[in-house]
Design an enzyme around this catalytic site. Structure first.
Site, mmCIF file in Angstrom:
data_model
loop_
_atom_site.group_PDB
_atom_site.id
_atom_site.type_symbol
_atom_site.label_atom_id
_atom_site.label_comp_id
_atom_site.label_asym_id
_atom_site.label_seq_id
_atom_site.Cartn_x
_atom_site.Cartn_y
_atom_site.Cartn_z
ATOM 1 N N LYS A 222 0.775 -1.131 0.037
ATOM 2 C CA LYS A 222 -0.032 0.023 0.139
ATOM 3 C C LYS A 222 1.018 1.253 -0.153
ATOM 4 C CE LYS A 222 -4.362 -2.106 1.409
ATOM 5 N NZ LYS A 222 -5.488 -2.126 2.567
ATOM 6 N N ARG A 256 -3.185 -9.937 5.305
ATOM 7 C CA ARG A 256 -3.619 -10.132 3.804
ATOM 8 C C ARG A 256 -2.685 -9.491 2.997
ATOM 9 N NH1 ARG A 256 -5.783 -6.863 0.237
ATOM 10 N NH2 ARG A 256 -7.493 -7.692 -1.275
HETATM 11 C C1 7PJ Z 1 -7.967 -4.583 1.868
HETATM 12 C C2 7PJ Z 1 -9.126 -5.598 1.524
HETATM 13 C C3 7PJ Z 1 -7.583 -4.756 3.190
HETATM 14 C C4 7PJ Z 1 -9.423 -6.084 3.554
HETATM 15 C C5 7PJ Z 1 -7.991 -4.405 -0.313
HETATM 16 C C6 7PJ Z 1 -5.384 -3.713 -2.144
HETATM 17 C C7 7PJ Z 1 -6.565 -2.824 -2.013
HETATM 18 N N1 7PJ Z 1 -9.874 -6.276 2.485
HETATM 19 N N2 7PJ Z 1 -9.221 -5.286 0.129
HETATM 20 N N3 7PJ Z 1 -8.380 -5.464 4.066
HETATM 21 N N4 7PJ Z 1 -7.581 -3.807 0.780
HETATM 22 N N5 7PJ Z 1 -10.110 -7.112 4.398
HETATM 23 O O1 7PJ Z 1 -5.385 -5.138 -1.973
HETATM 24 O O2 7PJ Z 1 -4.173 -3.260 -1.372
HETATM 25 O O3 7PJ Z 1 -6.704 -3.651 3.932
HETATM 26 S S1 7PJ Z 1 -8.046 -3.774 -1.834
#
Ligand code: 7PJ
Length: 286
Positions: A222, A256
């Site tokens: 990010k 994640r």
């Molecule tokens: C997140 C997400 C996060 C959860 C994305 C990316 C942007 N779901 N979906 N937490 N970020 N739960 O993949 O950087 O931080 S999309």
């Protein structure tokens, strides 16, 4: 006794941190932009992540990067559902990153283990789409929507506001019949947050962990990491691993990530040294 997380027919022991691998099946994701849009490549990537130690694979058919264009329901269904079916059939715990109740229902019917919603099941009918099935739900905090969220986000007390919002959403889920042991909370790093907000949220992560719900953290690749290191998006692996370790050190239950193999290695080494009794040397001493 350690806690369990029920995700469909998968049960995870939260004594060790879980790793969720990200597979975007979008032509415009910021971090792996279009590379896994091809169905065969997306599935191969998911299987590789599973082999590399991912506990869950998160499939997303709609980019939620700042300013991304919305996707029609039929298009998102076509992108996501065949992957869920194929990967779930192979025994993989599949999470689906969606805000749309119609996609949630189809994903659950296709065997999804978790619904990961960056809008915390706030769309009308979203909670109902998940209640009554065995899926886990990840409730994420976002200020605004993906189109506008990075335009000057403002909070009084970001940590308290995020925590209160997530607890209200968890209460709504419980009231609708979703069991406690199927709910995960995520502060939503980068979703309507400046770098300063993200740093405060990480510092305050233990207060979110203290709610008793497992906490998921997504910082992989990010822009906050870019701001700290000066690196472009495809040069942020080391920063992403450091962020994952920082999160787990503060009690995160799930990270994640895009770089599964490296993150799994880092977590194993970190845990072996952080809690020496947790690693048996009898088989591996050289
Ligand atoms: C997140 C997400 C996060 C959860 C994305 C990316 C942007 N779901 N979906 N937490 N970020 N739960 O993949 O950087 O931080 S999309």
């Amino acid at each position: 006794m350690s806690r369990l997380l029920h995700c469909g027919r998968h049960i995870f022991d939260l004594a060790r941190p879980l790793v969720m691998g990200v597979v975007n099946v979008t032509p415009d994701s910021f971090s792996d932009g279009g590379r896994f849009f091809d169905p065969q490549r997306a599935r191969e990537r998911a299987r590789r992540m599973r082999d590399d130690g991912a506990d869950l694979i998160d499939i997303g058919g709609e980019s939620t990067r700042p300013g991304a264009t919305p996707v029609a329901i039929d298009e998102e269904l076509a992108r996501v559902v065949p992957h869920v079916e194929a990967l779930a059939r192979e025994g993989i715990a599949v999470s689906v990153d969606t805000r749309k109740p119609a996609v949630m229902r189809a994903a659950i019917a296709a065997g999804a283990a978790m619904i990961n919603d960056v809008s915390a099941l706030t769309a009308p009918g979203a909670i109902e789409a998940c209640a009554g099935s065995g899926v886990a739900v990840c409730l994420m905090h976002m200020q605004g929507d993906p189109v506008s969220m990075q335009r000057e986000p403002v909070y009084g007390d970001v940590a308290a506001e995020v925590r209160d919002f997530l607890l209200r959403r968890a209460d709504a889920c419980v009231a609708a019949g979703i069991a406690n042991d199927r709910i995960v909370l995520d502060p939503g790093f980068g979703f309507g947050k400046t770098l300063a907000h993200n740093l405060t949220l990480m510092h305050a992560l233990p207060a979110l962990v203290a709610t008793g719900y497992p906490v998921m953290v997504g910082l992989s690749r990010k822009s906050s990491l870019g701001k700290i290191t000066g690196r472009l998006v495809d040069e942020r692996m080391a920063g992403s691993i450091a962020a994952a370790l920082a999160a787990v050190a503060r009690g995160a239950a799930i990270v994640r990530v895009h770089d599964v193999r490296e993150t799994v290695d880092a977590l194993r080494v970190w845990q072996a040294f952080a809690a020496p009794g947790s690693f048996s040397t009898s088989q591996t001493e050289q």
